[in-house]
Design a protein around this motif. Structure first.
Motif, short mmCIF file in Angstrom:
data_model
loop_
_atom_site.label_atom_id
_atom_site.label_comp_id
_atom_site.label_asym_id
_atom_site.label_seq_id
_atom_site.Cartn_x
_atom_site.Cartn_y
_atom_site.Cartn_z
N ARG A 36 58.59 107.85 -10.00
CA ARG A 36 58.94 107.98 -8.59
C ARG A 36 58.87 109.44 -8.14
NH1 ARG A 36 64.11 105.03 -5.77
NH2 ARG A 36 63.41 105.43 -3.66
N GLY A 37 59.27 110.34 -9.00
CA GLY A 37 59.17 111.76 -8.68
C GLY A 37 57.72 112.20 -8.52
N ARG A 38 56.83 111.67 -9.35
CA ARG A 38 55.40 111.99 -9.23
C ARG A 38 54.84 111.49 -7.90
NH1 ARG A 38 55.05 110.24 -14.85
NH2 ARG A 38 55.14 112.11 -16.12
N ILE A 39 55.25 110.28 -7.52
CA ILE A 39 54.80 109.73 -6.24
C ILE A 39 55.30 110.63 -5.10
CG2 ILE A 39 55.07 107.81 -4.61
CD1 ILE A 39 55.12 105.98 -7.12
N GLY A 40 56.54 111.04 -5.18
CA GLY A 40 57.09 111.95 -4.16
C GLY A 40 56.34 113.26 -4.12
N LEU A 41 55.96 113.78 -5.27
CA LEU A 41 55.22 115.04 -5.34
C LEU A 41 53.85 114.88 -4.68
CD1 LEU A 41 55.18 117.95 -6.40
CD2 LEU A 41 54.22 117.06 -8.53
N ILE A 42 53.20 113.75 -4.92
CA ILE A 42 51.90 113.49 -4.29
C ILE A 42 52.06 113.39 -2.78
CG2 ILE A 42 50.06 111.77 -4.04
CD1 ILE A 42 50.49 111.20 -7.09
N GLN A 43 53.08 112.67 -2.33
CA GLN A 43 53.31 112.53 -0.89
C GLN A 43 53.63 113.87 -0.25
OE1 GLN A 43 56.41 109.55 -1.16
NE2 GLN A 43 55.00 107.92 -0.55
#
Length: 70
Positions: A36-43
């Motif tokens: 979830r943190g990686r997805i947030g970083l991409i966003q």
């Protein structure tokens, strides 16, 4: 129709702010993030890039407003 030139001070502030955010992205250890943190970083990265493109457009308008007409 011409657009008014953006304030140079505001452009400089925006660039500085985005530079700080880019520095943060550079220091975030992506391998230590959750999925979830990686997805947030991409966003966050995508949003930052969109905002930076807006600053580039403002800077181009500013540059065009100060260019001598030849």
């Amino acid at each position: 129709m011409t657009h008014p030139a953006p304030c140079l001070i505001q452009l400089a502030d925006d660039l500085e702010s985005h530079g700080n955010l880019l520095a943060l992205l550079n220091e975030v250890p992506a391998d230590e993030l959750t999925d979830r943190g990686r997805i947030g970083l991409i966003q966050f990265s995508h949003s930052l890039l969109r905002d930076f493109e807006k600053i580039e457009k403002q800077f181009k308008r500013y540059r065009a407003s100060i260019a001598p007409s030849c």
